[in-house]
Design an enzyme around this catalytic site. Structure first.
Site, mmCIF file in Angstrom:
data_model
loop_
_atom_site.group_PDB
_atom_site.id
_atom_site.type_symbol
_atom_site.label_atom_id
_atom_site.label_comp_id
_atom_site.label_asym_id
_atom_site.label_seq_id
_atom_site.Cartn_x
_atom_site.Cartn_y
_atom_site.Cartn_z
ATOM 1 N N ARG A 1 -30.331 22.239 6.130
ATOM 2 C CA ARG A 1 -30.325 23.513 6.763
ATOM 3 C C ARG A 1 -31.512 24.327 6.277
ATOM 4 O O ARG A 1 -31.582 24.792 4.995
ATOM 5 C CB ARG A 1 -29.075 24.321 6.437
ATOM 6 C CG ARG A 1 -28.898 25.420 7.454
ATOM 7 C CD ARG A 1 -27.582 26.394 6.687
ATOM 8 N NE ARG A 1 -28.129 26.892 5.523
ATOM 9 C CZ ARG A 1 -27.496 27.212 4.449
ATOM 10 N NH1 ARG A 1 -26.229 27.140 4.466
ATOM 11 N NH2 ARG A 1 -27.842 28.149 3.259
ATOM 12 N N HIS B 1 -27.827 30.292 5.721
ATOM 13 C CA HIS B 1 -26.576 29.853 6.547
ATOM 14 C C HIS B 1 -26.458 30.736 7.920
ATOM 15 O O HIS B 1 -26.452 29.981 8.996
ATOM 16 C CB HIS B 1 -25.078 30.075 5.775
ATOM 17 C CG HIS B 1 -23.924 30.172 6.488
ATOM 18 N ND1 HIS B 1 -23.579 28.753 7.119
ATOM 19 C CD2 HIS B 1 -23.168 30.762 7.031
ATOM 20 C CE1 HIS B 1 -22.370 28.824 7.639
ATOM 21 N NE2 HIS B 1 -22.059 30.268 7.738
ATOM 22 N N TYR C 1 -28.749 31.036 -4.035
ATOM 23 C CA TYR C 1 -27.842 29.826 -4.699
ATOM 24 C C TYR C 1 -28.438 28.523 -4.350
ATOM 25 O O TYR C 1 -27.949 27.592 -4.838
ATOM 26 C CB TYR C 1 -26.532 29.847 -4.007
ATOM 27 C CG TYR C 1 -26.561 29.733 -2.545
ATOM 28 C CD1 TYR C 1 -26.782 28.399 -1.539
ATOM 29 C CD2 TYR C 1 -26.120 30.942 -1.556
ATOM 30 C CE1 TYR C 1 -26.656 28.723 -0.367
ATOM 31 C CE2 TYR C 1 -26.006 31.026 -0.162
ATOM 32 C CZ TYR C 1 -26.388 29.829 0.383
ATOM 33 O OH TYR C 1 -26.434 29.662 1.807
HETATM 34 C C1 LIG Z 1 -11.386 27.705 9.202
HETATM 35 C C2 LIG Z 1 -12.642 28.433 8.855
HETATM 36 N N1 LIG Z 1 -12.921 28.695 7.491
HETATM 37 C C3 LIG Z 1 -13.997 29.398 7.076
HETATM 38 C C4 LIG Z 1 -14.750 29.817 7.890
HETATM 39 C C5 LIG Z 1 -16.130 30.468 7.224
HETATM 40 N N2 LIG Z 1 -17.168 29.586 7.411
HETATM 41 C C6 LIG Z 1 -18.199 29.639 8.378
HETATM 42 S S1 LIG Z 1 -19.437 28.441 8.323
HETATM 43 C C7 LIG Z 1 -18.599 27.649 6.983
HETATM 44 C C8 LIG Z 1 -19.363 26.425 6.325
HETATM 45 C C9 LIG Z 1 -19.403 25.214 7.456
HETATM 46 O O1 LIG Z 1 -20.306 24.470 6.818
HETATM 47 P P1 LIG Z 1 -20.773 23.122 7.454
HETATM 48 O O2 LIG Z 1 -19.327 22.652 8.131
HETATM 49 O O3 LIG Z 1 -21.392 22.368 6.619
HETATM 50 O O4 LIG Z 1 -21.473 23.752 8.589
HETATM 51 P P2 LIG Z 1 -22.968 24.234 8.519
HETATM 52 O O5 LIG Z 1 -22.754 25.876 8.641
HETATM 53 O O6 LIG Z 1 -23.654 23.662 7.370
HETATM 54 O O7 LIG Z 1 -23.703 23.915 9.952
HETATM 55 C C10 LIG Z 1 -17.601 28.522 6.558
HETATM 56 C C11 LIG Z 1 -16.735 28.056 5.428
HETATM 57 C C12 LIG Z 1 -14.776 29.607 9.090
HETATM 58 N N3 LIG Z 1 -15.545 30.014 10.195
HETATM 59 N N4 LIG Z 1 -13.581 28.904 9.521
#
Ligand SMILES: Cc1ncc(C[n+]2csc(CCOP(=O)(O)OP(=O)(O)O)c2C)c(N)n1
Ligand SMILES: [Mg+2]
Length: 358
Positions: free
Chosen positions: A257, A261, A270
């Site tokens: 990425r 985020h 971080y």
């Molecule tokens: C059930 C839930 N918990 C927490 C969140 C907050 N949240 C949004 S994205 C994310 C991290 C996702 O990481 P990843 O699966 O690696 O996807 P990326 O963002 O790197 O594409 C979190 C914890 C959420 N959207 N849904």
């Protein structure tokens, strides 16, 4: 305690195009020159779209946005392998996959303004709406694929999720059911090394995410996710396997990425800049461009032409999106209860009065 080996397992790795654009011809899938150009043109369009979305957000013209930057090959390679009749279940970072799958760009922008009409996928498209709660689209996708199998519909389902989602129960439950019932689904994990501020090392002690499929009785393969040829080839093979009754495959696309985020995040707080610089060298567009230059498919004038075309397309979509009448705020009240409660009725009347007085 004496032990003997019960079973050994392997996880395969696929890389066709290296960082310098050198290609392993023995692994290259059959692609016409036009198909190779199309991969490049999609990736350029997605990057221009992505950059525009970030600018619009900063100008207050878009809501929070989750950038694709760095993951263009993972999305273009996988989405291009699907047939229109197959189904695509995205998470929230799949603006690129949506565009490849024919969702109008205007709608993708509109979704990110917070206008839910942008998420109302046209009925003739086999694309699901954005999945914000992490990992929840996985059991939904498995259910849809299982239904297709029971109905003898030849469609295969492809579902996207990130490295962080692999820690969710939804991932494990979805993979387990898919394995048991040989469900025609392809799991695409875009391992971009981070789940907001949580690095992969804190996400799992496993050496790969691909190996998690083994526990559920099917193949997991790790591919270079910044190499569009590898992603395309692995996805094509997994789709064929699923279509012919072989069941699911997990494809882990190793990628990065490059951006924050979302626009609500500051990754510099971080992440160390050396890591980002290392991954910048693996840029998926640069890599394909180098290969295309070596094979006489790319030159400066072609590059300029593709970039201008992408910019025009993106500007036209923004114009169209911003010219649309805003949604009626009364919809918030209309579709909540069949009959409004007295306090909601009062809220709506006050809101309309205030608006009309403006
Ligand atoms: C059930 C839930 N918990 C927490 C969140 C907050 N949240 C949004 S994205 C994310 C991290 C996702 O990481 P990843 O699966 O690696 O996807 P990326 O963002 O790197 O594409 C979190 C914890 C959420 N959207 N849904
Ligand atoms: Mg991630």
């Amino acid at each position: 305690m004496p032990r003997s080996v019960k079973k050994t397992f392997q996880v395969h790795w696929l890389q066709i195009l290296d960082e310098e654009g050198n290609c392993d011809e023995t692994l290259l899938p059959p692609l016409t020159d036009d198909e190779v150009r199309k991969f490049y043109e999609w990736m350029v369009l997605i990057r221009v779209f992505d950059q525009k979305a970030l600018i619009l957000q900063r100008e207050g013209r878009l809501g929070t946005y989750a950038p694709v930057w760095g993951q263009e090959a993972a999305q273009v390679g996988s989405a291009s392998a699907l047939k229109p009749s197959d189904w695509m279940f995205p998470a929230f970072r799949e603006a690129g996959a949506y565009l490849v799958r024919g969702l109008p760009m205007t709608m993708v922008f509109q979704y990110w303004t917070g206008d839910e009409r942008g998420g109302q996928i046209p009925m003739d498209q086999h694309n699901f709406t954005v999945g914000i709660p992490v990992g929840t689209q996985i059991p939904h996708a498995v259910g849809a694929a299982w239904a297709a199998k029971l109905k003898k519909d030849p469609a295969v389902v492809l579902v996207y999720f990130g490295d962080g989602a692999t820690s969710k129960g939804d991932f494990h439950e979805g993979l387990n059911i898919a394995g048991v019932f040989k469900v025609p689904v392809v799991f695409i994990c875009q391992n971009n090394q981070w789940a907001i501020s949580v690095p992969l090392k804190q996400q799992t002690a496993a050496e790969t995410l691909a190996q998690k499929a083994i526990a559920y009785g099917f193949e997991g393969i790790q591919v270079d996710g910044n190499d569009v040829f590898s992603v395309y080839k692995a996805t094509r093979e997994a789709l064929d396997h699923a279509r012919s009754g072989g069941g699911p495959t997990l494809i882990e696309c190793l990628t990065y990425r490059m951006g924050d985020h979302t626009t609500a995040d500051d990754a510099a707080r971080y992440r160390n800049p050396e890591e980002v610089a290392e991954w910048k060298k693996k840029d998926p567009i640069e890599r394909l461009k180098k290969y295309m230059a070596k094979t006489n498919l790319w030159d400066e004038s072609y590059s300029q032409q593709i970039l201008s075309r992408a910019q025009e397309q993106v500007e036209a979509a923004v114009k169209e999106m911003e010219a649309m009448a805003p949604p009626d705020p009364r919809d918030i009240f209309r579709y909540t209860y069949s009959e409004l409660t007295p306090d909601l009725k009062e809220q709506m009347e006050n809101f309309l009065k205030e608006r009309d007085e403006k």
